[in-house]
Design a protein around this motif. Sequence first.
Motif, PDB file in Angstrom:
ATOM      1  N   ILE A 106      50.935  42.306  28.836  1.00 20.66           N
ATOM      2  CA  ILE A 106      50.916  43.318  27.788  1.00 20.66           C
ATOM      3  C   ILE A 106      51.880  44.409  28.205  1.00 20.66           C
ATOM      4  O   ILE A 106      51.664  45.080  29.221  1.00 20.66           O
ATOM      5  N   ASP A 107      52.960  44.539  27.442  1.00 25.02           N
ATOM      6  CA  ASP A 107      54.028  45.483  27.784  1.00 25.02           C
ATOM      7  C   ASP A 107      54.487  45.268  29.224  1.00 25.02           C
ATOM      8  O   ASP A 107      54.732  46.213  29.982  1.00 25.02           O
ATOM      9  N   GLY A 108      54.572  44.007  29.600  1.00 29.65           N
ATOM     10  CA  GLY A 108      55.075  43.639  30.919  1.00 29.65           C
ATOM     11  C   GLY A 108      54.041  43.643  32.020  1.00 29.65           C
ATOM     12  O   GLY A 108      54.317  43.170  33.122  1.00 29.65           O
ATOM     13  N   LYS A 109      52.855  44.153  31.780  1.00 27.23           N
ATOM     14  CA  LYS A 109      51.817  44.227  32.814  1.00 27.23           C
ATOM     15  C   LYS A 109      50.910  42.996  32.716  1.00 27.23           C
ATOM     16  O   LYS A 109      50.459  42.635  31.636  1.00 27.23           O
ATOM     17  N   PRO A 110      50.631  42.355  33.851  1.00 25.38           N
ATOM     18  CA  PRO A 110      49.949  41.057  33.803  1.00 25.38           C
ATOM     19  C   PRO A 110      48.440  41.152  33.636  1.00 25.38           C
ATOM     20  O   PRO A 110      47.800  42.109  34.058  1.00 25.38           O
ATOM     21  N   ILE A 111      47.909  40.123  33.000  1.00 33.49           N
ATOM     22  CA  ILE A 111      46.494  39.780  33.085  1.00 33.49           C
ATOM     23  C   ILE A 111      46.454  38.462  33.851  1.00 33.49           C
ATOM     24  O   ILE A 111      47.027  37.468  33.409  1.00 33.49           O
ATOM     25  N   TYR A 112      45.807  38.451  34.979  1.00 29.36           N
ATOM     26  CA  TYR A 112      45.862  37.290  35.855  1.00 29.36           C
ATOM     27  C   TYR A 112      44.940  36.166  35.379  1.00 29.36           C
ATOM     28  O   TYR A 112      43.889  36.415  34.761  1.00 29.36           O
ATOM     29  N   VAL A 113      45.364  34.942  35.692  1.00 29.06           N
ATOM     30  CA  VAL A 113      44.537  33.777  35.385  1.00 29.06           C
ATOM     31  C   VAL A 113      43.179  33.905  36.074  1.00 29.06           C
ATOM     32  O   VAL A 113      42.152  33.511  35.522  1.00 29.06           O
ATOM     33  N   PHE A 114      43.156  34.476  37.252  1.00 34.22           N
ATOM     34  CA  PHE A 114      41.895  34.680  37.969  1.00 34.22           C
ATOM     35  C   PHE A 114      40.922  35.516  37.148  1.00 34.22           C
ATOM     36  O   PHE A 114      39.734  35.195  37.043  1.00 34.22           O
ATOM     37  N   THR A 115      41.412  36.597  36.552  1.00 34.17           N
ATOM     38  CA  THR A 115      40.558  37.446  35.724  1.00 34.17           C
ATOM     39  C   THR A 115      40.035  36.666  34.527  1.00 34.17           C
ATOM     40  O   THR A 115      38.834  36.705  34.212  1.00 34.17           O
ATOM     41  N   LEU A 116      40.929  35.964  33.843  1.00 32.42           N
ATOM     42  CA  LEU A 116      40.525  35.177  32.681  1.00 32.42           C
ATOM     43  C   LEU A 116      39.473  34.144  33.057  1.00 32.42           C
ATOM     44  O   LEU A 116      38.417  34.054  32.410  1.00 32.42           O
ATOM     45  N   ASP A 117      39.748  33.347  34.098  1.00 35.69           N
ATOM     46  CA  ASP A 117      38.826  32.268  34.435  1.00 35.69           C
ATOM     47  C   ASP A 117      37.484  32.795  34.945  1.00 35.69           C
ATOM     48  O   ASP A 117      36.440  32.198  34.688  1.00 35.69           O
ATOM     49  N   THR A 118      37.506  33.902  35.641  1.00 36.00           N
ATOM     50  CA  THR A 118      36.248  34.474  36.136  1.00 36.00           C
ATOM     51  C   THR A 118      35.368  34.926  34.975  1.00 36.00           C
ATOM     52  O   THR A 118      34.178  34.589  34.902  1.00 36.00           O
TER      53      THR A 118
END
Length: 447
Positions: free
Chosen positions: A44-56
Amino acid sequence: MAARHFVQRAARAAAAAIVAATLTGANAVAGPATPDAAAVAARIDGKPIYVFTLDTLWQQRRARKPALERRAALDDLVQVRLLAAHAGAPAPKEGASLTVAFAPDVVAEERLVATLREVYGKDIDAAVKALPGATLDSLVTAQQAMPPQQLEAVFGRPGQLKLEIALSDAQLSQAGAVEVLRYQLPGGEPAKVTLFNVYHRQNVQGRLALSQQPAAVAAQQARRIVANAFVQHWARQRFGAEAVADLRKALADGEAVVTLQQLHGVGLDTDSGSPLLNRLAGDASPQEIEAFYHRNKDQFARIDKIRARHIRVANETQAQRVLKALRGGADFAATARKMSRASDAAKGGDLGWISADGDRDWLASLAFSQQPGKPSAPIRAPVGPNETAYWEIVLVEEQVHGAHPLRSETVRYQASRMIALKKAMQQLSEMTDQARRSAQIEIAEVQ
């Protein structure tokens, strides 16, 4: 809205976070496959949301909603982050209401640890079993008795009655010099827990307990601090420090959006004390109220009048005998003529028609609260201390339904609150849409 279910889950996690962080793992769900620590699910505007956060968070929600798709969880996560950033809700100020609640950083840590425990509990337990002696005690490198003089300098003499504990700057400084224990995480640097660390983590009840039994409570709470530190250390080693920080941010975003939604009335009734709802309700014009009333008249239904009878007896024992007879099929009017002490007994206890408008005595109010066709339980009359007590049994024979008058205070209050809630929800919807339109969102391939 799409984000609402995500945020409600985050709120539940927050509520569970302050319970003891045990490391038994008996009820922990199996963790998902280990994601690549550097993998990014979205930007989002270049700042990541990590796969770890999503999967957790996806795994956490699937424990309660197995059909939830991973992409839907990501959409919710993106929306919550957008809304939290767009709203710009400030974090609670350090020191605000800390005599009652937990400090914000303590809540954030407990929430993070609780989420990690819920999703990766079995793996964390395995890591504990791999420690020397298969226990977290092996992490503690030193724990000495705390000098009573130092404890007294912080909390005062034992046995003093205290309603709350709020240490001065000098006392906090002294607490920071009192060492509770030392520990070292696997591969980490030596660390210590001070009395200040323990004090900072308590709410008002915890601080009172700490002041009353400082040595015992501090030792117990210091072990909890070590346990939390181990869980976070394990997660950073496995998933990376940036990924764990992103999960912590996602949980904080969820809490911020819960607060924002409550401000706009989500999950609250129309009588809530939300400042926004109060202001919008006060701004509702008579024209808006009238239009809302005519469109939603069924929401202002009331009982316009009732026709009722009653039986008045001298004591509860007699009232119970009368009620038993009525429930056995005895005619109410005939029983009133025979048993009632009231002046209208000869008329079968007929109270006539009672209107919803105007002042009503307690007996009329009692009648309005009863279901029609069923004798009430015996009710003791609210007599004064020097008056003779008596009991009443009431039967509502007829009800006439209508609506509260347009110009009544009931309509003004209820309509203005419902108008306010509708406006607040519209504002929240527009805020969400604006957040999506103004952000550059990149979604990686998500199965």
